[in-house]
Write a protein that holds these residues in place. Structure first.
Motif, PDB file in Angstrom:
ATOM      1  N   GLU A   1       0.840  -1.202   0.000  1.00 41.44           N
ATOM      2  CA  GLU A   1       0.000   0.000   0.000  1.00 41.44           C
ATOM      3  C   GLU A   1       0.872   1.249   0.000  1.00 41.44           C
ATOM      4  N   ALA A   2       0.292   2.324  -0.457  1.00 37.75           N
ATOM      5  CA  ALA A   2       0.984   3.617  -0.426  1.00 37.75           C
ATOM      6  C   ALA A   2      -0.051   4.698  -0.165  1.00 37.75           C
ATOM      7  N   LYS A   3       0.268   5.589   0.735  1.00 34.84           N
ATOM      8  CA  LYS A   3      -0.631   6.708   1.026  1.00 34.84           C
ATOM      9  C   LYS A   3      -0.650   7.642  -0.183  1.00 34.84           C
ATOM     10  N   ILE A   4      -1.779   8.294  -0.380  1.00 34.95           N
ATOM     11  CA  ILE A   4      -1.926   9.192  -1.529  1.00 34.95           C
ATOM     12  C   ILE A   4      -0.847  10.283  -1.513  1.00 34.95           C
ATOM     13  N   GLU A   5      -0.547  10.793  -0.306  1.00 42.20           N
ATOM     14  CA  GLU A   5       0.432  11.887  -0.224  1.00 42.20           C
ATOM     15  C   GLU A   5       1.864  11.421  -0.525  1.00 42.20           C
TER      16      GLU A   5
ATOM     17  N   ASP B   1      -5.898  16.829  -5.674  1.00 39.98           N
ATOM     18  CA  ASP B   1      -6.915  17.218  -4.684  1.00 39.98           C
ATOM     19  C   ASP B   1      -6.370  17.083  -3.272  1.00 39.98           C
ATOM     20  N   HIS B   2      -5.573  16.040  -3.054  1.00 41.14           N
ATOM     21  CA  HIS B   2      -5.014  15.808  -1.727  1.00 41.14           C
ATOM     22  C   HIS B   2      -4.032  16.907  -1.353  1.00 41.14           C
ATOM     23  N   LYS B   3      -3.253  17.358  -2.351  1.00 40.84           N
ATOM     24  CA  LYS B   3      -2.288  18.440  -2.094  1.00 40.84           C
ATOM     25  C   LYS B   3      -3.014  19.743  -1.767  1.00 40.84           C
TER      26      LYS B   3
END
Lengths: 217, 73
Positions: free
Chosen positions: A152-156, A210-212
């Motif tokens: 897994e990898a976080k979106i950020e 969007d996360h940024k």
């Protein structure tokens, strides 16, 4: 009253490089079927480590076309006792006559093993999944029996997203590999042979942007 | 030792090998069931019930074939 001025679409609404924006937030939720390989906002999918506030945005498996070579092998194996065995018995002309019990058990076992082959191949495809949520991306690999890999990898943490596609079948059926490079020591994730790779890259890019901007979706 | 006895022993050896092979296959079928159960915990989807039923049918038929071999071989 006639409209004298209509406001131009905002930056969010306008298309990116001529492509329509990907609608990440949707109210339409669909159920998966055993053959689903690509579904946005699945209604019936939950995974082991899912947080209560975590929403599955995209659910993927490898393109269904990857099962075709195995299906062809299975069909050949299925019809082998009907075509191949009578020919072999006629040519070999063994002096020992095979008892009827062995023929019955052998035939039943042959079809059972063929079914087992199909089942294990299908399970390998079925449980090899890629999930994109509003918090992270997940790659669950079911490599062989009793061996699974969870990445897994976080979106950020996503730094770069690209895709590669090549070959006749990949071009015709629109599938390819999506490569996700992550920051730091984390290993890169590769979504192999997924349908619509360009669309997946587009969705992931929108999510990271969007996360940024907001810190979350 | 008569040729009949040799033939009987050869077929008994064959039966034993067939039973051992079918026994190993039952273990393989059980592993499929177990793996399906474990993976169902990782991924919860409605369509998994079909796979679960198929894997249990596969295990059941492999046990039936084992006993069929035990009786008719």
């Amino acid at each position: 009253m006639p409209v004298l001025f209509e406001a131009p679409p905002t930056k969010k609404q306008s298309s990116k490089k001529g492509k329509p924006p990907v609608k990440i937030v949707s109210t339409v939720k669909l159920n998966t079927t055993p053959l689903t390989a690509y579904l946005m906002h699945p209604n019936d999918i939950r995974f082991e480590t899912q947080d209560p506030d975590e929403e599955v945005i995209l659910f993927m498996r490898q393109h269904i076309i990857v099962l075709i070579p195995k299906l062809i092998i299975g069909i050949i194996v299925f019809f082998a006792p009907l075509i191949l065995f009578p020919i072999l018995i006629r040519f070999l002309q063994s002096p020992v006559e095979i008892p009827g019990g062995y023929v019955i058990v052998g035939t039943v076992f042959w079809y059972l093993a063929t079914f087992g082959f199909f089942l294990s191949m299908f399970m390998q495809w079925y449980f090899n999944i890629f999930i994109v949520t509003n918090h992270r991306i997940i790659d669950i690999d079911f490599l062989f029996f009793l061996y699974k890999k969870f990445g897994e990898a976080k979106i950020e943490k996503i730094q770069d997203i690209s895709f590669r596609t090549g070959g006749i079948t990949a071009t015709v059926f629109n599938y390819g590999d999506v490569i996700i490079q992550t920051a730091g020591e984390l290993p890169n994730l590769i979504f192999e042979k997924v349908p619509r790779p360009s669309e997946v890259v587009h969705i992931l890019s929108d999510l990271t942007e969007d996360h940024k901007e907001t810190g979350d979706v | 030792m008569t040729p009949d006895n040799v033939g009987y022993l050869a077929w008994m050896g064959m039966k034993l090998m067939a039973l051992v092979g079918l026994g190993i296959y039952i273990v393989f079928a059980f592993v499929i069931v177990r793996q399906e159960q474990l993976m169902s915990k990782v991924l919860e989807a409605q369509s998994e019930k079909i796979l679960s039923v198929l894997s249990w049918i596969h295990l059941g038929v492999s046990v039936v074939v084992f006993f069929l071999a035990l009786l008719i071989l």
